[in-house]
Design an enzyme around this catalytic site. Structure first.
Site, short mmCIF file in Angstrom:
data_model
loop_
_atom_site.label_atom_id
_atom_site.label_comp_id
_atom_site.label_asym_id
_atom_site.label_seq_id
_atom_site.Cartn_x
_atom_site.Cartn_y
_atom_site.Cartn_z
N ASP A 59 33.40 8.24 7.65
CA ASP A 59 32.97 7.80 6.71
C ASP A 59 31.41 9.40 6.47
O ASP A 59 31.46 8.88 5.21
CB ASP A 59 32.20 6.81 6.17
CG ASP A 59 33.60 5.08 5.52
OD1 ASP A 59 34.55 5.66 5.99
OD2 ASP A 59 32.75 5.07 5.82
N GLU B 121 -10.90 4.32 9.40
CA GLU B 121 -9.95 2.96 8.35
C GLU B 121 -10.64 3.41 6.83
O GLU B 121 -11.97 4.13 6.87
CB GLU B 121 -10.96 1.83 8.90
CG GLU B 121 -9.80 0.49 7.36
CD GLU B 121 -8.44 0.71 8.32
OE1 GLU B 121 -7.92 1.50 6.35
OE2 GLU B 121 -7.36 0.12 8.82
N ASN B 122 -9.77 2.77 5.63
CA ASN B 122 -10.09 3.06 3.94
C ASN B 122 -11.14 4.77 3.94
O ASN B 122 -11.93 4.10 3.24
CB ASN B 122 -11.55 2.25 3.80
CG ASN B 122 -11.55 0.42 4.30
OD1 ASN B 122 -9.66 0.11 3.98
ND2 ASN B 122 -12.25 -0.25 4.71
N GLY C 76 -3.43 2.16 9.62
CA GLY C 76 -4.16 1.17 10.29
C GLY C 76 -3.17 -0.52 9.68
O GLY C 76 -3.14 -1.37 10.87
N ASP C 77 -2.87 -0.31 8.69
CA ASP C 77 -2.46 -1.51 7.64
C ASP C 77 -1.37 -1.57 7.43
O ASP C 77 -0.09 -2.16 7.00
CB ASP C 77 -3.28 -1.80 6.74
CG ASP C 77 -2.93 -0.66 5.63
OD1 ASP C 77 -2.78 0.13 6.22
OD2 ASP C 77 -3.74 -0.70 4.21
N PHE D 198 18.53 6.27 -1.21
CA PHE D 198 19.45 6.87 -0.33
C PHE D 198 20.61 6.98 -1.17
O PHE D 198 21.63 6.60 -0.32
CB PHE D 198 19.67 5.80 0.74
CG PHE D 198 18.15 6.24 1.59
CD1 PHE D 198 17.36 7.09 1.71
CD2 PHE D 198 17.26 4.41 1.34
CE1 PHE D 198 16.07 7.34 2.43
CE2 PHE D 198 16.41 4.50 2.07
CZ PHE D 198 15.34 5.78 2.60
#
Ligand code: AHR
Ligand code: AHR
Length: 502
Positions: free
Chosen positions: A493, A226-227, A301-302, A424
């Site tokens: 398609d 984390e971080n 994590g976020d 896309f």
């Protein structure tokens, strides 16, 4: 040799032979660090496991099915998978936990850093066709994570919390990575938010170098604490953490109070090496750790969703496994016999040939994939169209710029420009030589979803296929979040007749 000594060595040999025949989680259990989560779409990770490995969702009708191992303790039943998905696109909707704790992985919810592209902000889930493999000759599929794809379980039980010890290994594709945050597997926040240093402990893989890095240009096996993605004691450089180039990689991260390690190796041969084994980072929050025990795959994590990578199998243990247990797991992974599977199937276009690509949707069968400047669209073309118009609808087949099992389509009237997706949409752009361009311009073939010709799938977003929608070209998924992903008429398609005439 004394009889007691020969008995001892026979007993040792028996233990070694039994463990070699055992699954990774049998090995860790014998080591006193049992799996509390075990995920694999390719094979059972316990000798005795015979329940469902994963659930597929078929996008044409929303039907689901569970895929089991072929035999107890064995490889996934790819024949059952293929027959369920025939003529449609399929996604891994649940990756079941084999540990018996119910720590299954499903589509990740939105988090502090990002919302996914789907209703409610949920992330994408993976298309099996992106990661075909064989295990000792048996076909199976891994989890190909494109940016935007993520799995999570915020209510896992039995996983390490606080400063409790845990181990993790994962088998991943060392050639599928990027510099986005973060292709992770392991322990993370239960809130999907960054709650501070030391609230995660996950394997991370990629060449993002804003935090830690190893030798060379990457990718590296790192630990997401984390971080920071750590390669060693402190967040920065650890020259002992090498750039990985193997196609199949075994990655190990494990931690216990005041101590943690990174190990890794080639998942198809040889032993693990230790890239770091030492004290915790000294920045505030990492010692002791504040692990929360959620499980993530493919994201930070976020819920940072910028990374890509491929996951085949992995576990989390309760307790810090010994190096010798990791080494036996590595031997077991090597014995599983991972090898690459076929990315392109059906009629493959020949590299170097010039092709035309005709729509098969009823009412549109006189239209060919063509371009008007940078816009890729369909145009009505015949053998008596002008040579300029025919050239706009003629494509030179090249070996895939990002993967030579697939193809790239160079414009015949604009040499050096290729069909690529961006946002896309299909565009005709000059090859700028970048990794992203090469990946955006690589497409794999398979038999047409409507039974005619071929369907042409994005290598980097394997749920997305060449599609015409209101006569414009897209990389579209079946029933995805964009208007051009409309499920109606999808199979028609995305099915094209690839030939050499108008
Ligand atoms: O530690 C690297 C990343 O930083 C984490 O995965 C994420 O939660 C935060 O953005
Ligand atoms: O088409 C999807 C993505 O959009 C491409 O990978 C990237 O080039 C653009 O951001």
């Amino acid at each position: 040799m004394s009889s007691s000594r020969s008995l001892r060595s026979a007993a040792k040999a028996l233990v070694a032979a039994t463990l070699a025949a055992a699954g990774p989680c049998d090995i860790y259990a014998a080591d006193g660090a049992p799996c509390v989560a075990a995920h694999s779409t390719t094979r059972a990770l316990y000798n005795s496991f015979n329940s469902a490995l994963y659930q597929l969702t078929r996008n044409s009708d929303g039907a689901t099915t569970d895929i089991f191992p072929l035999t107890t303790g064995g490889v996934a039943n790819a024949a059952a998978h293929d027959s369920f998905c025939n003529g449609a696109t399929c996604l891994f909707s649940i990756i079941y936990d084999q540990s018996g704790r119910g720590n299954h992985l499903t589509r990740a919810p939105p988090g502090g850093a990002a919302s996914g592209p789907n209703p409610g902000g949920y992330d994408d889930i993976a298309a099996p066709l992106g990661a075909p493999v064989t295990l000792n000759g048996n076909k199976a599929y891994g989890v190909f994570v494109s940016p935007g794809t993520g799995y999570r379980n915020n209510e896992a039980s039995g996983t390490a919390t606080g400063d409790e010890p845990q181990g993790m290994y994962a088998v991943i594709d060392g050639t599928h990575y990027n510099d986005g945050c973060c292709f992770d597997y392991g322990n993370a926040e239960t809130s999907s938010h960054d709650t501070g240093n030391g609230h995660m402990e996950a394997i991370s893989f990629g060449n993002i170098d804003v935090w830690g890095s190893g030798s060379g240009d990457g990718p590296w096996i790192m630990a997401d604490l984390e971080n920071g993605l750590f390669t060693g004691e402190n967040v920065k450089y650890n020259g002992n953490d090498p750039t990985i180039t193997d196609r199949f990689v075994t990655a190990v991260v494990k931690g216990e109070p005041s101590h943690w390690a990174i190990r890794g190796g080639n998942a198809t041969s040889g032993d693990l090496s230790t890239f770091y084994d030492g004290v915790r980072p000294d920045a505030n929050g990492y010692n002791p750790m504040s692990k929360e025990g959620a499980i993530i795959l493919g994201i930070g994590g976020d819920n940072s969703i910028g990374a890509q990578g491929t996951f085949y199998e992995g576990v989390m243990t309760s307790g810090y496994p010994s190096d010798s247990a990791d080494d036996l797991v590595q031997a077991n992974v090597v014995a599983a016999g991972y090898a690459i599977g076929a990315l392109s199937t059906g009629d493959k276009p020949s590299v170097g040939s010039s092709v035309t690509v005709r729509a098969t949707t009823p009412g549109y069968t006189n239209r060919f994939l063509a371009h008007n400047g940078s816009v890729v669209n369909t145009q009505i073309l015949t053998s008596s169209s002008s040579s300029a118009d025919r050239a706009a609808g003629t494509w030179i087949v090249r070996s895939g710029l990002a993967n030579d099992q697939c193809f790239s389509f160079e414009s015949s009237d604009t040499p050096g420009s290729f069909i690529r997706h961006s946002g896309f949409k299909l565009l005709l752009n000059a090859n700028d030589g970048s990794k992203l361009f090469h990946e955006d311009a690589t497409f794999c073939t398979q038999p047409g979803l409507n039974g005619q010709g071929s369907s042409v799938r994005s290598w980097s977003y394997p749920a997305r296929y060449f599609r015409h929608y209101y006569n414009v070209g897209y990389a579209a998924s079946q029933g995805g979040p964009n208007d051009f992903d409309n499920a109606a008429s999808y199979a028609n398609d995305v099915s094209w007749i690839v030939s050499n005439s108008f």
